[in-house]
Design a protein around this motif. Sequence first.
Motif, mmCIF file in Angstrom:
data_model
loop_
_atom_site.group_PDB
_atom_site.id
_atom_site.type_symbol
_atom_site.label_atom_id
_atom_site.label_comp_id
_atom_site.label_asym_id
_atom_site.label_seq_id
_atom_site.Cartn_x
_atom_site.Cartn_y
_atom_site.Cartn_z
ATOM 1 N N TYR A 104 0.703 -0.822 -0.482
ATOM 2 C CA TYR A 104 0.235 0.510 0.212
ATOM 3 C C TYR A 104 1.124 1.230 0.136
ATOM 4 O O TYR A 104 0.177 2.016 -1.060
ATOM 5 N N GLY A 105 1.716 1.247 0.583
ATOM 6 C CA GLY A 105 2.814 2.107 0.472
ATOM 7 C C GLY A 105 3.066 2.869 -0.674
ATOM 8 O O GLY A 105 4.024 3.601 -1.297
ATOM 9 N N VAL A 106 4.428 1.812 -1.593
ATOM 10 C CA VAL A 106 4.345 1.794 -2.586
ATOM 11 C C VAL A 106 3.602 2.504 -4.045
ATOM 12 O O VAL A 106 3.680 2.942 -4.156
ATOM 13 N N VAL A 107 2.122 1.875 -3.476
ATOM 14 C CA VAL A 107 1.005 2.176 -4.384
ATOM 15 C C VAL A 107 0.731 3.935 -4.058
ATOM 16 O O VAL A 107 0.582 5.062 -4.800
ATOM 17 N N THR A 108 0.678 4.187 -2.554
ATOM 18 C CA THR A 108 0.765 5.503 -2.670
ATOM 19 C C THR A 108 2.044 6.817 -3.039
ATOM 20 O O THR A 108 1.831 7.558 -3.215
ATOM 21 N N THR A 399 11.010 1.587 -6.980
ATOM 22 C CA THR A 399 9.331 1.939 -7.719
ATOM 23 C C THR A 399 8.680 3.708 -6.769
ATOM 24 O O THR A 399 9.698 3.183 -5.727
ATOM 25 N N PRO A 400 8.834 4.538 -7.128
ATOM 26 C CA PRO A 400 8.030 4.502 -8.783
ATOM 27 C C PRO A 400 8.695 4.982 -9.577
ATOM 28 O O PRO A 400 8.506 5.560 -10.736
ATOM 29 N N VAL A 432 4.331 9.290 -14.783
ATOM 30 C CA VAL A 432 4.769 8.583 -15.524
ATOM 31 C C VAL A 432 3.766 7.022 -15.685
ATOM 32 O O VAL A 432 4.518 6.270 -16.032
ATOM 33 N N TRP A 433 2.914 6.419 -15.087
ATOM 34 C CA TRP A 433 2.744 6.022 -14.359
ATOM 35 C C TRP A 433 1.256 5.463 -15.574
ATOM 36 O O TRP A 433 0.784 4.695 -15.493
#
Length: 538
Positions: A104-108, A399-400, A432-433
């Motif tokens: 979830y931290g990476v998604v944030t 990432t990201p 970018v994403w």
Amino acid sequence: MTREPRRGTPSLVVAIVLMVALPLAPGVIAAGTGLALVRIPIESVVVVIVTAVLPWRVPRIVLAIVFGVFVDIALALAGLSAAFEYALGRPFDPTDTPQISDGYGVVTDSIGGVASVLVLVLLAVIAVAVVLTLAWSALRVDAALRRNRPRGRTITIAVTAAWVVALLAGSQLVAGQPAAASASFQAIASSLGRASTALAEQRNLPEEVKNDPYAKVPSSDLLTSLRGKDVIFAFIESYGQVAVQGTSFSPGVDRVLKQGQSDLAAHGFSDESAWLTSPTFGGLSWLAHSTLQTGLWVNEAPTYSAVIRSNRFTLSDAFAAAGWNTVSDVPSDTVPWSFGKSFYHYGTLLDATNVGYKGPKFGYAQIPDQYTWQYFADHELAGPHQPVMAEIDTVSSHTPWAPLPQLVPRSEVGDGSIYDPQPAESESSDTVWQNSKTVQQFYGQSIQYSLKSLYSFVENSHDPNLVVIALGDHQPATIVSGHGADHEVPITVIAKDPKVFDAISGWNWPAGDRPTSTAPVWAMSAFRNRFLSAFDKK
């Protein structure tokens, strides 16, 4: 004369469709194809049979709700497994729940805090809707069957018989999809099986920790061939095989490697490279760090938790026992890392809070790699000093992969304020994403930046006793690596002293800082023992 449809028929049709489709959805997620919907779900058949024999309404309602919750759990597990496969290259293990919050931290970091909260809210709404919808569907079908019990029994028996015959015959309504389905049962059973396997591995772990050939080696016999040298283990975040081999972005990385090798050679350095198989993929870097340090295969959070609470002998322990000043430099940490002291026994812990950095954040990266290397050189290696062993975990290629920093003149790095304009000068992660090709492009650029930062540090070290072991922690996520990518990462030994390479001559690593396709491939867990064996007392 045309017969009018019976009142309530549309809602009954909807209920039947939902009772077929939703229990099959975990199979759709697992198979990655909508063709998995052309099957008969045993879960719904069982619910119809059981509700039919229950004479009281309240138990039927409870059963319908339980049915909805069961399918909801199966959907959640199937979704998590698909997400873990995509991001980490392995299915979800229920004992590995801490990784959900990390994900979830990476998604944030990738889509922003507000968007990630909205995603959570949406998932919660969907979960509740699935339970209520399936409960209503089960009760609606049950009510229809009760209105005409003889006909209802006939339909129920016919569907059940069809499922059993399909199972025994192995029939398929669509190629590759058995007609007799138990997708929700399978999703839950598979997850429980993985949890059982993980727990069994954890039960065997104490024996593996105890059976350590180096735990009782006298300190006088440890690392004798490296005495007097500064030894750095540099983990380059997400530096995987795809960065240097066979991708749209690997030529750019290869050019940096080629130029870096040439520049290092001009300063008297040589290098040899190979491949390591990482225990993780797409993230969870600490699993790779602990695997390299302990010689144990640490591939899940529960195993990691058990290992760092054990007395396993680590590479940092070996260097400390042999007289080195040991340093951990983790620029992504914003709070003290207790296990850096209690397990790895580092003498010095550097993180985002104690290196004087006043510049901006770059996505996940609290500190750009160039600053990390410069601070380490200026404060740990400058002037006369006790030999240093350090693990440095660079993070600019995490990432990201956006926004990206750029190198500045070393003399102008200062406290990092010079980087202030750079985040706005780069594309944002939100931009970018939006496109996988752009993500891959920025990943490649981030690896180029991380390698250039490393090369700049080595070239300017002016240290004839410097030894750098630079390696990747894992391959980048599937959006970059592609489906089915392996777990191999490059590893390179850089040094001036030819005796370093004499000690590892038995490894048969080819020269250069880009491993060839025929270079040796070791499990990352094999490195510790081979390293200690190569440099111990001869």
